[in-house]
Design a protein around this motif. Structure first.
Motif, PDB file in Angstrom:
ATOM      1  N   LEU A 298      47.401   1.327  35.403  1.00 38.06           N
ATOM      2  CA  LEU A 298      47.460   2.061  34.148  1.00 38.06           C
ATOM      3  C   LEU A 298      46.277   3.018  34.024  1.00 38.06           C
ATOM      4  O   LEU A 298      45.154   2.692  34.406  1.00 38.06           O
ATOM      5  CB  LEU A 298      47.469   1.107  32.955  1.00 38.06           C
ATOM      6  CG  LEU A 298      48.607   0.094  32.864  1.00 38.06           C
ATOM      7  CD1 LEU A 298      48.548  -0.631  31.527  1.00 38.06           C
ATOM      8  CD2 LEU A 298      49.969   0.746  33.061  1.00 38.06           C
ATOM      9  N   GLY A 299      46.561   4.174  33.438  1.00 34.93           N
ATOM     10  CA  GLY A 299      45.520   5.166  33.231  1.00 34.93           C
ATOM     11  C   GLY A 299      45.360   5.486  31.761  1.00 34.93           C
ATOM     12  O   GLY A 299      45.167   4.603  30.930  1.00 34.93           O
ATOM     13  N   LYS A 300      45.479   6.735  31.416  1.00 31.60           N
ATOM     14  CA  LYS A 300      45.241   7.205  30.065  1.00 31.60           C
ATOM     15  C   LYS A 300      46.280   6.656  29.086  1.00 31.60           C
ATOM     16  O   LYS A 300      47.470   6.597  29.405  1.00 31.60           O
ATOM     17  CB  LYS A 300      45.292   8.733  30.039  1.00 31.60           C
ATOM     18  CG  LYS A 300      45.064   9.371  28.674  1.00 31.60           C
ATOM     19  CD  LYS A 300      45.130  10.876  28.769  1.00 31.60           C
ATOM     20  CE  LYS A 300      44.994  11.525  27.405  1.00 31.60           C
ATOM     21  NZ  LYS A 300      43.716  11.223  26.733  1.00 31.60           N
ATOM     22  N   MET A 301      45.814   6.235  27.895  1.00 35.28           N
ATOM     23  CA  MET A 301      46.749   5.888  26.846  1.00 35.28           C
ATOM     24  C   MET A 301      47.189   7.177  26.159  1.00 35.28           C
ATOM     25  O   MET A 301      46.378   7.910  25.596  1.00 35.28           O
ATOM     26  CB  MET A 301      46.135   4.947  25.815  1.00 35.28           C
ATOM     27  CG  MET A 301      47.186   4.374  24.860  1.00 35.28           C
ATOM     28  SD  MET A 301      46.509   3.593  23.385  1.00 35.28           S
ATOM     29  CE  MET A 301      46.155   5.044  22.383  1.00 35.28           C
ATOM     30  N   LEU A 302      48.493   7.452  26.207  1.00 37.06           N
ATOM     31  CA  LEU A 302      49.016   8.687  25.645  1.00 37.06           C
ATOM     32  C   LEU A 302      49.280   8.577  24.159  1.00 37.06           C
ATOM     33  O   LEU A 302      49.094   9.549  23.405  1.00 37.06           O
ATOM     34  CB  LEU A 302      50.312   9.079  26.359  1.00 37.06           C
ATOM     35  CG  LEU A 302      50.218   9.286  27.860  1.00 37.06           C
ATOM     36  CD1 LEU A 302      51.601   9.609  28.437  1.00 37.06           C
ATOM     37  CD2 LEU A 302      49.235  10.386  28.197  1.00 37.06           C
ATOM     38  N   LYS A 303      49.715   7.388  23.700  1.00 41.02           N
ATOM     39  CA  LYS A 303      50.108   7.241  22.303  1.00 41.02           C
ATOM     40  C   LYS A 303      50.145   5.762  21.929  1.00 41.02           C
ATOM     41  O   LYS A 303      50.482   4.917  22.756  1.00 41.02           O
ATOM     42  CB  LYS A 303      51.497   7.863  22.082  1.00 41.02           C
ATOM     43  CG  LYS A 303      51.964   7.911  20.640  1.00 41.02           C
ATOM     44  CD  LYS A 303      53.355   8.564  20.555  1.00 41.02           C
ATOM     45  CE  LYS A 303      53.842   8.692  19.131  1.00 41.02           C
ATOM     46  NZ  LYS A 303      55.201   9.282  19.050  1.00 41.02           N
ATOM     47  N   TYR A 304      49.784   5.486  20.680  1.00 41.06           N
ATOM     48  CA  TYR A 304      49.918   4.153  20.115  1.00 41.06           C
ATOM     49  C   TYR A 304      50.765   4.258  18.853  1.00 41.06           C
ATOM     50  O   TYR A 304      50.546   5.134  18.015  1.00 41.06           O
ATOM     51  CB  TYR A 304      48.551   3.558  19.787  1.00 41.06           C
ATOM     52  CG  TYR A 304      48.590   2.413  18.805  1.00 41.06           C
ATOM     53  CD1 TYR A 304      49.295   1.242  19.096  1.00 41.06           C
ATOM     54  CD2 TYR A 304      47.937   2.490  17.577  1.00 41.06           C
ATOM     55  CE1 TYR A 304      49.346   0.188  18.184  1.00 41.06           C
ATOM     56  CE2 TYR A 304      47.977   1.447  16.669  1.00 41.06           C
ATOM     57  CZ  TYR A 304      48.680   0.305  16.970  1.00 41.06           C
ATOM     58  OH  TYR A 304      48.741  -0.737  16.076  1.00 41.06           O
ATOM     59  N   GLU A 305      51.755   3.362  18.730  1.00 41.04           N
ATOM     60  CA  GLU A 305      52.645   3.349  17.573  1.00 41.04           C
ATOM     61  C   GLU A 305      52.495   2.026  16.831  1.00 41.04           C
ATOM     62  O   GLU A 305      52.633   0.944  17.433  1.00 41.04           O
ATOM     63  CB  GLU A 305      54.099   3.530  18.010  1.00 41.04           C
ATOM     64  CG  GLU A 305      54.358   4.844  18.709  1.00 41.04           C
ATOM     65  CD  GLU A 305      55.770   4.960  19.276  1.00 41.04           C
ATOM     66  OE1 GLU A 305      56.113   6.040  19.786  1.00 41.04           O
ATOM     67  OE2 GLU A 305      56.515   3.949  19.213  1.00 41.04           O
ATOM     68  N   TYR A 306      52.243   2.120  15.542  1.00 39.25           N
ATOM     69  CA  TYR A 306      52.137   0.955  14.671  1.00 39.25           C
ATOM     70  C   TYR A 306      53.316   1.001  13.709  1.00 39.25           C
ATOM     71  O   TYR A 306      53.449   1.929  12.909  1.00 39.25           O
ATOM     72  CB  TYR A 306      50.812   1.002  13.909  1.00 39.25           C
ATOM     73  CG  TYR A 306      50.685  -0.024  12.799  1.00 39.25           C
ATOM     74  CD1 TYR A 306      50.718  -1.387  13.073  1.00 39.25           C
ATOM     75  CD2 TYR A 306      50.501   0.379  11.474  1.00 39.25           C
ATOM     76  CE1 TYR A 306      50.590  -2.323  12.055  1.00 39.25           C
ATOM     77  CE2 TYR A 306      50.363  -0.554  10.450  1.00 39.25           C
ATOM     78  CZ  TYR A 306      50.419  -1.900  10.744  1.00 39.25           C
ATOM     79  OH  TYR A 306      50.291  -2.828   9.740  1.00 39.25           O
ATOM     80  N   VAL A 307      54.209   0.012  13.833  1.00 42.40           N
ATOM     81  CA  VAL A 307      55.443   0.000  13.036  1.00 42.40           C
ATOM     82  C   VAL A 307      55.561  -1.365  12.364  1.00 42.40           C
ATOM     83  O   VAL A 307      56.203  -2.277  12.890  1.00 42.40           O
ATOM     84  CB  VAL A 307      56.680   0.301  13.908  1.00 42.40           C
ATOM     85  CG1 VAL A 307      57.913   0.484  13.027  1.00 42.40           C
ATOM     86  CG2 VAL A 307      56.459   1.527  14.778  1.00 42.40           C
ATOM     87  N   PRO A 308      54.950  -1.542  11.194  1.00 35.49           N
ATOM     88  CA  PRO A 308      54.957  -2.857  10.557  1.00 35.49           C
ATOM     89  C   PRO A 308      56.258  -3.228   9.869  1.00 35.49           C
ATOM     90  O   PRO A 308      56.430  -4.378   9.463  1.00 35.49           O
ATOM     91  CB  PRO A 308      53.825  -2.730   9.522  1.00 35.49           C
ATOM     92  CG  PRO A 308      53.805  -1.274   9.179  1.00 35.49           C
ATOM     93  CD  PRO A 308      54.143  -0.555  10.456  1.00 35.49           C
ATOM     94  N   ASP A 309      57.171  -2.260   9.755  1.00 31.78           N
ATOM     95  CA  ASP A 309      58.400  -2.541   9.009  1.00 31.78           C
ATOM     96  C   ASP A 309      59.546  -1.707   9.587  1.00 31.78           C
ATOM     97  O   ASP A 309      59.584  -0.488   9.400  1.00 31.78           O
ATOM     98  CB  ASP A 309      58.184  -2.213   7.536  1.00 31.78           C
ATOM     99  CG  ASP A 309      59.335  -2.654   6.643  1.00 31.78           C
ATOM    100  OD1 ASP A 309      60.245  -3.333   7.141  1.00 31.78           O
ATOM    101  OD2 ASP A 309      59.315  -2.298   5.440  1.00 31.78           O
TER     102      ASP A 309
END
Length: 326
Positions: A298-309
């Protein structure tokens, strides 16, 4: 414990061990050729994937069920009799999207699948993988946790334009992938996923916990019961988010060697994302899933998604047109 939000490192601290949670009372039912314990009196025990929405409204009065009222379930044979789509009424997830070694991703996808889809190359030698932790709080299959590790691919039969294809999928909220790993923490979810959806599921302990500012997901090795992977993510501000519909489709091979596709449509009620690397910490040990993730480089983190609902409808797989006559 060492950790990083980019290329995960190996944790050399003593392994934690899994402790059994109090078991709910169960009954055994037949799914295909399998005897499967399910929660006694749970939704699956009572309704086998077809509970009336009136029951859901009575048991979970805070849930907005308006979206499900516009979706019709159909009886299907997916190695056992079921109803499609499967409904997920109350759920949460976190997703971290990383670059990964393209050659390794190609090695992991079966040759027959590669004839139809390929990993998206975002820059030379780098593809993309998505690591998602799901907490299904209330669904047709009762409740369970799941970890998805998938390669992002082009749509079957479409051109692979690398980063342009990725941007196109992002703009349309219509994503395609090949599922590499999909551990779950109930036998019902495991058997249904393997028999009915041809997915690489196995049973292990998964803990999904929320603090004031973060979400911590711990995954245990199914063989040793030791701590395997920890995913720690930051909660984001979702106060101004708008409802969106997202489709995630996958391509795989059924037991007869035929190519199939399945998909989930998700109604995201509250959600937010960021590309900030410090929003995610992925901590690995020497467990089996950790070693597999490490092999992806794994290399660069492109995106993080937080979906609590979110809510979702999972549709039964169907044959690709090229294999439909076999």
């Amino acid at each position: 414990m060492k950790s990083t939000s980019l290329a995960p490192s190996v944790d050399t601290s003593p392994p934690a061990t899994a402790t059994a949670a109090p078991a709910a009372e169960t009954v055994v039912i037949k799914i295909g050729k399998h005897d499967v314990p399910v929660v006694k009196g749970g939704l699956y025990d009572r309704f086998r994937s077809r509970p009336p929405l009136s029951v859901i409204a009575a048991e979970s009065p805070a849930a907005d069920l308006s979206w499900f009222k516009g979706i019709t379930k159909e009886k299907v044979d997916i190695g056992f009799e079921s109803w499609s789509p499967n409904f997920y009424y109350e759920n949460s997830r976190v997703t971290a999207i990383f670059t990964a070694d393209l050659a390794r991703l190609r090695e992991l996808i079966p040759p027959k699948v590669l004839e139809q889809v390929q990993p998206l190359q975002v820059w030379p030698g780098k593809g993309v993988v998505a690591l998602t932790a799901y907490a299904y709080h209330y669904c047709d299959n009762d409740s369970y946790n799941e970890i998805g590790l998938s390669v992002v691919t082009n749509k079957p039969g479409s051109s692979n334009w690398g980063p342009f294809s990725l941007m196109g999928q992002s703009f349309s909220d219509d994503f395609w992938g090949y599922v590499l790993k999909l551990p779950v923490d109930t036998e019902l979810a495991q058997v249904r996923g393997v028999v009915g959806y041809n997915l690489p599921k196995w049973l292990t302990r998964i803990d999904y916990s929320e603090g004031d500012n973060n979400v911590v997901v711990t995954i245990y090795d199914s063989q040793t019961q030791a701590l395997d992977v920890t995913l720690q993510t930051r909660k984001l501000d979702v106060s101004s988010s708008k409802e969106t519909l997202v489709t995630n489709s996958f391509t795989n091979v059924d037991p007869r060697g035929r190519l199939t596709t399945g998909y989930t449509t998700s109604r995201q009620l509250r959600h937010a994302s960021t590309s900030s690397a410090d929003a995610v910490k992925l901590m690995l040990t020497d467990g089996s899933l950790s070693r597999f993730i490490a092999s992806l480089k794994l290399g660069k983190m492109l995106k993080y998604e937080y979906v609590p609902d979110f809510q979702a409808a999972l549709y039964a797989p169907s044959l690709l047109k090229s294999d439909a006559r076999r």
